[in-house]
Design a protein around this motif. Structure first.
Motif: not given
Length: 436
Positions: A338-360
């Motif tokens: 749920r964004f300010q403009t309404g619901q939409a498919k998207g990605y949470y920043r927190s879901d990237f944290a582990d991959a960022w730490n491991r791969y780049c």
């Protein structure tokens, strides 16, 4: 009791011998840095102690163009390595058999013009690449079925190998190598011509001295646990060379660790990142401080990045489906948010944290010691008392020598470095030269 006819061989000073090897190489070749020179010297020495190693490091000598000295450097390596086997082209079966003749004492493989084997126009050569990759680690034989005897044959692959060519070697080979990036000589840089018939005997004498020095220490080197400034495969690759440096003493232990860090960093900095890892890093850039982004916004920002491939992937650039497929391997999936403009498919920043730490992971801030630690006690002497692998405290000032090629500089026990060849190698003011 020793008879009058018997002679006792004089003990060989390892540090002096490695100095002689370095001076000989610099007579014929100008290397890009003192770290590159250190790596070549130690790699050549390590070929004389293959029974001691669990991993056989590769030496990659590459250049952007012809006439950069790569073949000449390989000539000097051939002249001093243990049981050198030079080729400009080889079938996998020929290499297998060359190693299998004496697997306990394999030849040192030297492949010139390697770009004709692995270059973009050379085909895949997956069998030879697989052999060179497997032969990096002991106990990785190739299996072949012999129909005549109805049995499976184990073919040894473990051997030291050096490759020279234009451009990069396959990343799986460079990942197991000390990579030397040669360059064309600048005006004023001079080297002596190398002639096998005239100069070969001197290099052969150094080969024999290296073998005489290292052969009695095989068991000591096998049990060595040198403190390593690197981790994982890079540590496996550099361990034989650092073990030889620790055995030699003098300025070599410190120079070896400095070279390991410098050349590994240079190699990693020059790696072409894979598309999935590039996507991860670019996602971190475009997320900025947002906690979540709609898929379409994420795609728009990715395509707007200068020098990125995302605007040219597919007919209309990176699509939401392709984005999802690339991220799914990192356990990152889109969600309905749920964004300010309404619901939409998207990605949470927190879901990237582990991959960022491991791969780049983000680069560490500059500062701290530029040169890793050298153990106060040579670890070969007492493996049980060696420090934990990977430590990196400061080097004591009474143990440090700021560079391998500074004349008249005090070093540790052993012979100080006295270059006998090209003066330019010790010119630390050159804009492309490595500084201490």
């Amino acid at each position: 009791m020793t008879s009058s006819t018997e002679t006792t061989a004089e003990p060989i000073d390892g540090a002096e011998l490695l100095d002689d090897v370095a001076a000989t190489i610099t007579r014929y070749v100008i290397l890009p840095s003192t770290s590159a020179l250190t790596a070549v010297v130690l790699w050549v020495a390590a070929t004389h102690a293959v029974p001691a190693w669990n991993c056989a490091p590769r030496l990659v000598i590459r250049a952007p163009e012809r006439r950069c000295g790569k073949s000449r450097l390989l000539d000097t390596v051939e002249g001093m390595s243990h049981r050198p086997l030079m080729t400009v082209n080889a079938s996998p079966s020929a290499v297998y058999r060359s190693i299998g003749v004496a697997p306990s004492d394999p030849p040192t493989l030297l492949i010139d013009e390697a770009d004709t084997i692995f270059g973009p126009k050379a085909g895949d050569n997956e069998d030879l690449r697989g052999l060179l990759n497997a032969g990096h680690q002991r106990g990785r034989p190739a299996l072949r079925y012999d129909a005549g005897s109805r049995s499976v044959e184990k073919i040894p692959t473990f051997a030291m190998a050096a490759l020279a060519g234009i451009g990069a070697m396959p990343d799986t080979i460079e990942d197991r190598a000390a990579v030397i990036r040669m360059r064309r000589r600048a005006p004023g840089e001079q080297v002596a011509p190398y002639r096998v018939g005239r100069d070969g005997p001197e290099l052969d004498a150094l080969r024999q001295r290296l073998n005489q020095w290292l052969s009695p220490h095989i068991e000591m080197l096998r049990n060595a646990t040198p403190d390593m400034p690197l981790e994982d495969r890079a540590a496996d690759t550099w361990e034989p060379m650092i073990a030889v440096a620790d055995l030699a003493g003098g300025q070599w232990p410190r120079a070896a660790r400095k070279a390991a860090v410098a050349l590994t960093s240079d190699r990693d900095a020059g790696d072409e990142t894979s598309i999935p890892t590039r996507l991860l890093a670019d996602c971190r850039t475009v997320f900025q401080d947002a906690d979540a982004l709609p898929t379409q916004d994420l795609l728009t920002r990715l395509k707007a990045l200068s020098e990125s491939p995302w605007a040219t992937i597919g007919k209309d650039g990176l699509s939401g489906m392709k984005l999802g497929n690339l991220l799914r391997d990192f356990e990152i999936r889109s969600d309905t948010i749920r964004f300010q403009t309404g619901q939409a498919k998207g990605y949470y920043r927190s879901d990237f944290a582990d991959a960022w730490n491991r791969y780049c992971p983000e680069p560490k801030p500059a500062g701290g010691e530029a040169v890793p630690a050298v153990p106060a006690v040579t670890s070969q002497v007492s493996p049980e008392e060696a420090s934990t692998t990977g430590t990196a405290q400061a080097v004591p000032t009474n143990q440090a020598s700021s560079t391998l090629t500074c004349e008249d500089e005090a070093g540790t026990a052993g012979t100080p470095w006295v270059p006998r060849a090209v003066p330019d190698l010790i010119d630390n003011t050159h804009p492309n030269r490595e500084t201490a």
